[in-house]
Design an enzyme around this catalytic site. Sequence first.
Site, PDB file in Angstrom:
ATOM      1  N   GLN A 189     -59.359  63.731  29.984  1.00  0.00           N
ATOM      2  CA  GLN A 189     -59.119  63.248  31.261  1.00  0.00           C
ATOM      3  C   GLN A 189     -57.420  62.444  30.863  1.00  0.00           C
ATOM      4  O   GLN A 189     -57.014  62.443  32.559  1.00  0.00           O
ATOM      5  CB  GLN A 189     -59.791  62.808  32.962  1.00  0.00           C
ATOM      6  N   HIS A 199     -68.802  61.185  31.673  1.00  0.00           N
ATOM      7  CA  HIS A 199     -69.277  62.673  31.706  1.00  0.00           C
ATOM      8  C   HIS A 199     -70.935  62.909  30.928  1.00  0.00           C
ATOM      9  O   HIS A 199     -70.716  62.632  30.357  1.00  0.00           O
ATOM     10  CB  HIS A 199     -68.438  63.753  31.290  1.00  0.00           C
ATOM     11  N   ASP A 257     -63.578  59.050  24.729  1.00  0.00           N
ATOM     12  CA  ASP A 257     -63.573  60.829  25.588  1.00  0.00           C
ATOM     13  C   ASP A 257     -62.388  60.775  25.646  1.00  0.00           C
ATOM     14  O   ASP A 257     -62.089  60.477  26.739  1.00  0.00           O
ATOM     15  CB  ASP A 257     -65.170  61.145  25.993  1.00  0.00           C
ATOM     16  N   CYS A 281     -70.924  66.518  37.195  1.00  0.00           N
ATOM     17  CA  CYS A 281     -71.456  66.031  35.657  1.00  0.00           C
ATOM     18  C   CYS A 281     -71.092  64.972  35.332  1.00  0.00           C
ATOM     19  O   CYS A 281     -70.906  64.600  33.962  1.00  0.00           O
ATOM     20  CB  CYS A 281     -70.429  67.009  34.463  1.00  0.00           C
ATOM     21  N   LYS A 290     -58.045  71.760  29.863  1.00  0.00           N
ATOM     22  CA  LYS A 290     -57.395  70.837  30.646  1.00  0.00           C
ATOM     23  C   LYS A 290     -56.064  70.412  30.522  1.00  0.00           C
ATOM     24  O   LYS A 290     -55.490  69.883  31.824  1.00  0.00           O
ATOM     25  CB  LYS A 290     -58.396  69.566  30.860  1.00  0.00           C
TER      26      LYS A 290
END
Length: 426
Positions: free
Chosen positions: A198, A119, A195, A383, A221
């Site tokens: 997600q 991202h 990261d 993104c 999220k």
Amino acid sequence: MPSWERIKEDFPIFRNLGSGYVYLDSAATSQKPMSVIKAISDFYLYNNSNVHRGIYRLSEEATEMYGRSRENVSNFIGSHDPGQIVFVRNATEALNLLSYTLGWELVSGDEILITIMEHHSNIVPWQFLQDKGIKLVYADIRPDGTLDMDDLQSKVSPRTKILSVTHVSNVLGTVNPVREIGKIAHDNGSTFIVDGAQSVPHMPVNVETIDCDFMAFSGHKMLGPTGIGVLYGKRELLEKMHPFMGGGEMISEVYRDHSTWADVPEKFEAGTPDIAGAIGLSAAVDYLRSIGMDNVMKHGRDLMKLTFEMEAEENIPGLLSYGPRNTDIRGPVYSFSIGEIPPFGVNQALVDDGIGVGTAIHPHDVASSLDASGIAVRSGHHCAMPLTHRLNTVATTRASYYVYNTEEDVRRLFRSLKRAAEVYSK
Ligand code: PMP
């Protein structure tokens, strides 16, 4: 297994939007259960005051609630020490914090290794360091949308000071083997950053098992509010690092010419924090825990399996979807395009190895046509422009699932997609 139809009832927005509304954009932001909304409004109704500073009961209570939220989030991701949880605004801020603080230590010629599926928030903050002569290196993907581990390994060198990868791609859905990547990083003496934007919302994540040095993720999220996110960092590393922003809360003492810092994590939380946000995030963690992260993950995989079944069943002409087909290494994210008109010059090598060929019905048209049927999906580059270009396209349409989505939502997506494809092909 929980009843997913029942779970949907915990989200008041679906009552307000109408029960037929199909929300398939949770990879951008999730909806919020009533318990999260209530935790936030209760804080403002009954407990509101600033943390840390007050010697009065209300402020002490707020401080305690804020601290308990930190503990809860810490437990949720398997960190044994709440001091390793820094509250920030979102994953983006967490990664920027790392680029500024770790970046100060880097020198010209050092390298940062990321992947082509990142991202922008795990690309652009590192690009800032290019002005200092630091090189950004990208590991590639394989034709099936998984990370090319051989390529990654071949790009690790003594110059690699930081290895930063996404746990789950927000476009391909690929779940990366972060434990293995972490081992490669640590064997090389590199700092390892994950990261988790997600992954933390969708699967059990244990930072200590993964053995990452840092992990970034966002509350919004994972059923929590916007404006609160987390940087997890190993205590000994956070303690060594220079602070990111200066101001109140992050200091121990301030003199005219210098200051000393508060202990971690406060050292990285300058100014009044998002207290209600942290409390809301903690309520989201409670809610997810009540479902069970194994169940959350299984539900995502089941919906992805059904997605691939529907893909085969509906056989929409020109539909091309991206990412691994093996749902064991796949987050609940489904990006696709319809048609085969390459938007800018065909990279034949990519076409030949099946990575991607472009779009014919523009993804924005797909999204607005689905919107007319009450289905919310996202279209664009998500993104992740370097990845979008790597897929030899400029945009895709993306459906993403979460706990309030049902099998019927997936079926409706495909029925509507088929209709849209028919209309556009006329
Ligand atoms: N990383 C990934 C993989 C993401 O999907 C996102 C959000 N789309 C981010 C980072 C950034 O999250 P935020 O906008 O909440 O900072």
